[in-house]
Write a protein that holds these residues in place. Structure first.
Motif, mmCIF file in Angstrom:
data_model
loop_
_atom_site.group_PDB
_atom_site.id
_atom_site.type_symbol
_atom_site.label_atom_id
_atom_site.label_comp_id
_atom_site.label_asym_id
_atom_site.label_seq_id
_atom_site.Cartn_x
_atom_site.Cartn_y
_atom_site.Cartn_z
ATOM 1 N N THR A 110 0.904 -1.041 0.057
ATOM 2 C CA THR A 110 0.082 0.092 0.017
ATOM 3 C C THR A 110 0.668 1.009 -0.054
ATOM 4 O O THR A 110 2.026 1.299 0.598
ATOM 5 N N ASP A 111 0.218 2.298 -0.493
ATOM 6 C CA ASP A 111 1.025 3.583 -0.571
ATOM 7 C C ASP A 111 0.837 4.493 0.745
ATOM 8 O O ASP A 111 -0.423 4.546 1.151
ATOM 9 N N ARG A 112 1.820 4.871 1.255
ATOM 10 C CA ARG A 112 1.911 5.825 2.139
ATOM 11 C C ARG A 112 2.537 7.023 1.983
ATOM 12 O O ARG A 112 3.314 7.550 2.799
ATOM 13 N N SER A 115 6.631 6.568 1.088
ATOM 14 C CA SER A 115 6.891 5.317 1.192
ATOM 15 C C SER A 115 5.788 4.458 0.945
ATOM 16 O O SER A 115 4.797 4.790 0.635
ATOM 17 N N LEU A 117 4.074 0.289 2.042
ATOM 18 C CA LEU A 117 4.141 -0.560 3.069
ATOM 19 C C LEU A 117 3.851 -1.966 2.570
ATOM 20 O O LEU A 117 2.662 -2.164 2.128
ATOM 21 N N THR A 141 8.345 -1.264 5.659
ATOM 22 C CA THR A 141 8.216 -0.013 5.237
ATOM 23 C C THR A 141 9.442 0.097 4.060
ATOM 24 O O THR A 141 10.661 0.077 4.419
ATOM 25 N N GLY A 146 6.767 5.380 -2.306
ATOM 26 C CA GLY A 146 5.327 5.609 -2.472
ATOM 27 C C GLY A 146 4.878 6.178 -3.612
ATOM 28 O O GLY A 146 5.657 6.351 -4.498
ATOM 29 N N PRO A 152 -5.480 3.561 0.848
ATOM 30 C CA PRO A 152 -4.386 3.652 2.025
ATOM 31 C C PRO A 152 -4.271 2.561 2.853
ATOM 32 O O PRO A 152 -5.636 1.719 3.041
ATOM 33 N N ALA A 153 -3.428 2.336 3.479
ATOM 34 C CA ALA A 153 -3.329 1.188 4.468
ATOM 35 C C ALA A 153 -4.087 1.379 5.789
ATOM 36 O O ALA A 153 -4.330 2.401 6.039
ATOM 37 N N GLU A 155 -4.970 1.421 9.415
ATOM 38 C CA GLU A 155 -4.335 1.802 10.741
ATOM 39 C C GLU A 155 -4.990 0.898 11.696
ATOM 40 O O GLU A 155 -6.196 1.175 11.936
#
Length: 285
Positions: A110-112, A115, A117, A141, A146, A152-153, A155
Protein backbone atom coordinates in the motif's frame (compact mmCIF):
# COMPACT_ATOMS: atom_id res chain seq x y z
CA UNK A 1 7.42 0.90 -11.14
CA UNK A 2 10.24 -0.82 -9.18
CA UNK A 3 7.78 -2.53 -6.79
CA UNK A 4 6.44 -5.93 -7.83
CA UNK A 5 2.73 -5.31 -7.35
CA UNK A 6 1.92 -8.58 -9.11
CA UNK A 7 3.14 -10.44 -5.99
CA UNK A 8 0.20 -9.19 -3.90
CA UNK A 9 -1.96 -12.17 -2.98
CA UNK A 10 0.72 -14.72 -3.86
CA UNK A 11 2.00 -17.32 -1.41
CA UNK A 12 5.34 -19.07 -1.22
CA UNK A 13 7.09 -21.80 0.72
CA UNK A 14 9.22 -19.98 3.30
CA UNK A 15 11.18 -23.09 4.26
CA UNK A 16 11.44 -25.43 7.22
CA UNK A 17 13.15 -24.52 10.48
CA UNK A 18 14.29 -27.16 12.96
CA UNK A 19 15.43 -26.40 16.49
CA UNK A 20 16.53 -27.92 19.78
CA UNK A 21 16.57 -26.49 23.28
CA UNK A 22 20.07 -25.16 22.59
CA UNK A 23 18.56 -22.88 19.91
CA UNK A 24 15.71 -21.65 22.09
CA UNK A 25 18.07 -21.05 25.03
CA UNK A 26 20.43 -19.08 22.79
CA UNK A 27 17.48 -16.97 21.67
CA UNK A 28 16.47 -16.37 25.29
CA UNK A 29 19.99 -15.16 26.13
CA UNK A 30 19.85 -12.94 23.04
CA UNK A 31 16.77 -11.13 24.38
CA UNK A 32 18.24 -10.67 27.85
CA UNK A 33 16.98 -13.67 29.83
CA UNK A 34 19.20 -14.26 32.86
CA UNK A 35 21.33 -11.16 32.22
CA UNK A 36 20.52 -9.46 35.52
CA UNK A 37 20.09 -12.62 37.58
CA UNK A 38 21.32 -15.90 36.02
CA UNK A 39 19.29 -17.85 38.61
CA UNK A 40 16.02 -16.57 37.14
CA UNK A 41 14.27 -17.73 33.93
CA UNK A 42 16.20 -21.00 34.07
CA UNK A 43 13.36 -22.81 32.30
CA UNK A 44 14.23 -20.77 29.20
CA UNK A 45 18.02 -20.68 29.52
CA UNK A 46 19.16 -23.88 31.26
CA UNK A 47 16.41 -26.46 30.84
CA UNK A 48 16.16 -28.85 33.79
CA UNK A 49 18.71 -26.93 35.87
CA UNK A 50 17.38 -26.12 39.33
CA UNK A 51 14.45 -28.49 38.91
CA UNK A 52 12.74 -26.37 36.27
CA UNK A 53 10.82 -27.74 33.30
CA UNK A 54 12.32 -26.56 29.98
CA UNK A 55 10.21 -24.01 28.11
CA UNK A 56 10.45 -21.68 25.12
CA UNK A 57 9.95 -17.93 25.10
CA UNK A 58 6.88 -17.22 22.93
CA UNK A 59 8.69 -14.63 20.81
CA UNK A 60 11.11 -17.33 19.62
CA UNK A 61 8.43 -17.79 16.94
CA UNK A 62 9.77 -14.68 15.19
CA UNK A 63 12.92 -16.64 14.28
CA UNK A 64 10.93 -19.22 12.30
CA UNK A 65 10.68 -16.90 9.28
CA UNK A 66 13.81 -15.58 7.57
CA UNK A 67 13.97 -12.58 5.19
CA UNK A 68 16.19 -14.76 3.00
CA UNK A 69 13.17 -16.94 2.18
CA UNK A 70 10.94 -14.24 0.67
CA UNK A 71 10.93 -13.14 -2.98
CA UNK A 72 12.24 -9.72 -3.96
CA UNK A 73 9.50 -7.15 -3.47
CA UNK A 74 10.96 -4.86 -6.12
CA UNK A 75 14.09 -3.43 -7.70
CA UNK A 76 14.71 -0.79 -5.00
CA UNK A 77 17.86 -0.35 -2.91
CA UNK A 78 17.61 -2.95 -0.12
CA UNK A 79 18.90 -0.42 2.41
CA UNK A 80 15.60 1.47 1.99
CA UNK A 81 13.58 -1.44 3.43
CA UNK A 82 12.80 -1.14 7.15
CA UNK A 83 11.05 -3.66 9.39
CA UNK A 84 8.51 -1.39 11.10
CA UNK A 85 5.65 -3.58 12.39
CA UNK A 86 5.38 -7.07 13.86
CA UNK A 87 2.79 -9.33 15.39
CA UNK A 88 3.01 -12.94 16.51
CA UNK A 89 0.17 -15.29 17.44
CA UNK A 90 0.89 -18.47 19.41
CA UNK A 91 -1.49 -21.43 19.20
CA UNK A 92 0.05 -22.94 22.31
CA UNK A 93 3.50 -23.28 23.88
CA UNK A 94 6.26 -23.97 21.38
CA UNK A 95 8.05 -27.31 21.88
CA UNK A 96 11.63 -27.25 23.16
CA UNK A 97 12.61 -29.43 20.21
CA UNK A 98 10.74 -29.44 16.94
CA UNK A 99 10.31 -28.17 13.42
CA UNK A 100 8.08 -25.74 11.58
CA UNK A 101 7.24 -25.50 7.90
CA UNK A 102 6.23 -21.96 6.96
CA UNK A 103 4.02 -20.62 4.21
CA UNK A 104 4.07 -16.86 3.62
CA UNK A 105 1.86 -14.51 1.61
CA UNK A 106 2.20 -10.89 0.51
CA UNK A 107 -1.13 -9.66 1.83
CA UNK A 108 -0.84 -5.99 0.87
CA UNK A 109 1.41 -3.43 -0.78
CA UNK A 110 0.00 0.00 0.00
CA UNK A 111 0.89 3.62 -0.66
CA UNK A 112 1.90 5.73 2.34
CA UNK A 113 2.85 8.87 0.50
CA UNK A 114 6.62 8.94 0.25
CA UNK A 115 6.91 5.29 1.25
CA UNK A 116 5.17 1.98 0.65
CA UNK A 117 4.10 -0.62 3.20
CA UNK A 118 4.38 -4.34 2.45
CA UNK A 119 2.45 -6.69 4.75
CA UNK A 120 3.50 -10.33 4.86
CA UNK A 121 1.49 -12.98 6.69
CA UNK A 122 3.17 -16.27 7.60
CA UNK A 123 1.79 -19.51 9.01
CA UNK A 124 4.11 -21.94 10.81
CA UNK A 125 2.98 -25.54 11.25
CA UNK A 126 4.37 -28.84 12.48
CA UNK A 127 5.49 -30.65 9.30
CA UNK A 128 4.53 -34.09 10.70
CA UNK A 129 1.03 -33.35 11.97
CA UNK A 130 0.07 -30.12 10.20
CA UNK A 131 -0.80 -28.61 13.58
CA UNK A 132 -0.48 -24.80 13.48
CA UNK A 133 2.22 -23.50 15.80
CA UNK A 134 2.29 -19.76 15.17
CA UNK A 135 1.16 -17.02 12.85
CA UNK A 136 3.23 -13.93 12.10
CA UNK A 137 2.49 -10.63 10.40
CA UNK A 138 5.40 -8.39 9.37
CA UNK A 139 5.07 -4.82 8.15
CA UNK A 140 7.95 -3.64 5.95
CA UNK A 141 8.29 0.03 5.05
CA UNK A 142 10.02 0.72 1.73
CA UNK A 143 11.26 4.30 1.77
CA UNK A 144 10.94 6.55 -1.29
CA UNK A 145 8.72 4.03 -3.13
CA UNK A 146 5.28 5.53 -2.46
CA UNK A 147 3.13 7.71 -4.69
CA UNK A 148 1.58 4.93 -6.76
CA UNK A 149 -1.96 5.46 -5.46
CA UNK A 150 -4.56 2.95 -4.42
CA UNK A 151 -6.39 2.40 -1.16
CA UNK A 152 -4.46 3.64 1.91
CA UNK A 153 -3.20 1.16 4.48
CA UNK A 154 -5.60 0.48 7.33
CA UNK A 155 -4.26 1.65 10.69
CA UNK A 156 -4.78 -0.57 13.71
CA UNK A 157 -6.60 1.50 16.34
CA UNK A 158 -4.45 2.20 19.38
CA UNK A 159 -4.55 4.94 21.99
CA UNK A 160 -2.29 5.26 25.03
CA UNK A 161 -4.47 4.93 28.14
CA UNK A 162 -4.64 7.87 30.53
CA UNK A 163 -2.64 7.71 33.71
CA UNK A 164 0.47 5.83 34.68
CA UNK A 165 0.98 2.23 33.52
CA UNK A 166 -0.05 -0.66 35.75
CA UNK A 167 3.35 -2.32 35.33
CA UNK A 168 6.78 -0.88 34.53
CA UNK A 169 9.68 -3.22 33.77
CA UNK A 170 13.25 -1.96 33.36
CA UNK A 171 15.98 -3.74 31.42
CA UNK A 172 19.56 -2.86 30.50
CA UNK A 173 20.69 -4.24 27.15
CA UNK A 174 24.28 -5.44 26.89
CA UNK A 175 26.91 -3.77 24.73
CA UNK A 176 27.07 -7.00 22.69
CA UNK A 177 23.30 -7.60 22.68
CA UNK A 178 22.98 -7.31 18.89
CA UNK A 179 25.80 -9.82 18.39
CA UNK A 180 24.07 -12.28 20.73
CA UNK A 181 20.70 -11.82 19.03
CA UNK A 182 22.23 -12.26 15.57
CA UNK A 183 23.18 -15.84 16.51
CA UNK A 184 19.47 -16.71 16.25
CA UNK A 185 19.52 -16.02 12.51
CA UNK A 186 19.36 -12.32 11.64
CA UNK A 187 22.86 -11.53 10.36
CA UNK A 188 21.99 -8.15 8.80
CA UNK A 189 25.32 -6.23 8.92
CA UNK A 190 23.46 -3.11 10.11
CA UNK A 191 23.55 -4.78 13.53
CA UNK A 192 27.26 -5.70 13.53
CA UNK A 193 29.28 -3.71 10.97
CA UNK A 194 30.17 -0.11 11.98
CA UNK A 195 30.88 0.82 8.34
CA UNK A 196 27.43 -0.32 7.20
CA UNK A 197 25.76 1.51 10.10
CA UNK A 198 27.71 4.71 9.30
CA UNK A 199 26.77 4.52 5.62
CA UNK A 200 23.10 4.46 6.67
CA UNK A 201 23.53 7.43 9.01
CA UNK A 202 23.98 5.72 12.40
CA UNK A 203 26.94 6.29 14.70
CA UNK A 204 27.23 2.57 15.45
CA UNK A 205 25.38 -0.70 14.74
CA UNK A 206 21.77 -0.87 15.92
CA UNK A 207 19.95 -3.38 18.06
CA UNK A 208 17.52 -5.52 16.06
CA UNK A 209 13.93 -4.34 16.35
CA UNK A 210 12.94 -7.95 16.98
CA UNK A 211 15.41 -8.05 19.88
CA UNK A 212 13.59 -5.14 21.53
CA UNK A 213 10.35 -6.98 20.69
CA UNK A 214 11.73 -10.04 22.52
CA UNK A 215 12.63 -7.98 25.61
CA UNK A 216 9.06 -6.63 25.63
CA UNK A 217 7.70 -10.15 25.21
CA UNK A 218 9.57 -11.28 28.32
CA UNK A 219 8.10 -8.40 30.31
CA UNK A 220 4.58 -9.24 29.13
CA UNK A 221 5.04 -12.94 29.82
CA UNK A 222 6.13 -12.40 33.42
CA UNK A 223 3.80 -9.55 34.38
CA UNK A 224 0.60 -10.59 32.59
CA UNK A 225 0.89 -14.36 32.00
CA UNK A 226 2.48 -15.47 35.29
CA UNK A 227 5.46 -16.69 33.30
CA UNK A 228 3.29 -19.31 31.56
CA UNK A 229 3.81 -19.45 27.74
CA UNK A 230 0.44 -21.22 27.40
CA UNK A 231 -1.27 -17.93 28.28
CA UNK A 232 0.59 -15.89 25.66
CA UNK A 233 -1.70 -15.25 22.69
CA UNK A 234 -1.12 -12.42 20.19
CA UNK A 235 1.54 -9.73 20.63
CA UNK A 236 1.76 -6.76 18.25
CA UNK A 237 3.90 -3.62 18.13
CA UNK A 238 5.42 -1.01 15.83
CA UNK A 239 9.12 -0.15 15.76
CA UNK A 240 9.18 3.62 16.11
CA UNK A 241 12.81 4.53 16.93
CA UNK A 242 16.17 2.73 16.85
CA UNK A 243 17.93 1.35 19.92
CA UNK A 244 21.69 1.10 20.38
CA UNK A 245 23.14 -1.91 22.22
CA UNK A 246 23.86 -0.98 25.82
CA UNK A 247 20.90 1.36 26.16
CA UNK A 248 18.17 0.88 28.75
CA UNK A 249 14.65 -0.28 27.91
CA UNK A 250 11.53 0.50 29.95
CA UNK A 251 8.42 -1.55 29.18
CA UNK A 252 5.25 0.33 30.22
CA UNK A 253 2.15 -1.88 30.45
CA UNK A 254 -1.50 -0.98 30.91
CA UNK A 255 -3.49 -4.03 32.03
CA UNK A 256 -7.00 -3.24 30.81
CA UNK A 257 -10.10 -5.23 29.89
CA UNK A 258 -9.51 -6.76 26.49
CA UNK A 259 -5.99 -6.55 25.09
CA UNK A 260 -3.32 -5.24 27.43
CA UNK A 261 -1.49 -2.27 25.92
CA UNK A 262 2.20 -1.45 26.12
CA UNK A 263 5.02 0.69 24.83
CA UNK A 264 8.80 0.53 25.24
CA UNK A 265 10.96 3.57 25.94
CA UNK A 266 14.70 4.08 25.87
CA UNK A 267 15.33 7.18 27.93
CA UNK A 268 12.79 9.79 26.79
CA UNK A 269 12.27 8.15 23.37
CA UNK A 270 9.49 5.68 22.56
CA UNK A 271 11.13 2.88 20.59
CA UNK A 272 8.21 0.43 20.40
CA UNK A 273 4.67 1.78 20.31
CA UNK A 274 1.11 0.68 19.52
CA UNK A 275 1.83 -2.47 21.53
CA UNK A 276 -0.86 -4.95 22.56
CA UNK A 277 -1.11 -8.44 24.02
CA UNK A 278 -4.14 -10.71 23.84
CA UNK A 279 -3.87 -13.43 26.48
CA UNK A 280 -5.10 -16.97 26.10
CA UNK A 281 -7.37 -18.37 28.83
CA UNK A 282 -5.79 -20.56 31.47
CA UNK A 283 -3.63 -20.29 34.52
CA UNK A 284 -0.02 -20.88 35.32
CA UNK A 285 1.02 -24.32 36.44
Amino acid sequence: MPLHHDLVGRSWDAGTRRWTFADTALYALGVGAGAEDPARELEFTAGHSGGTVPAVLPTFATTLVSPRDRPALGDFDASQLLHTEQSVTLHGPLPTEGAAVTTSRLTALTDRGRSALAVIDSTCADPRTGRPLAGLRSGLTIRHEGGFGGAPAEERRWERPPGEPDHTVHYRTAANQALLHALSGDRNPLHSDPAVAARLGFRRPLLHGLCTFGFAGRALLHTLCEGDPARFGTMSARFSSPVLPGQDLTVRIWDRAGPALFEVRSGPRTVLDRGSLIRRPGSAG
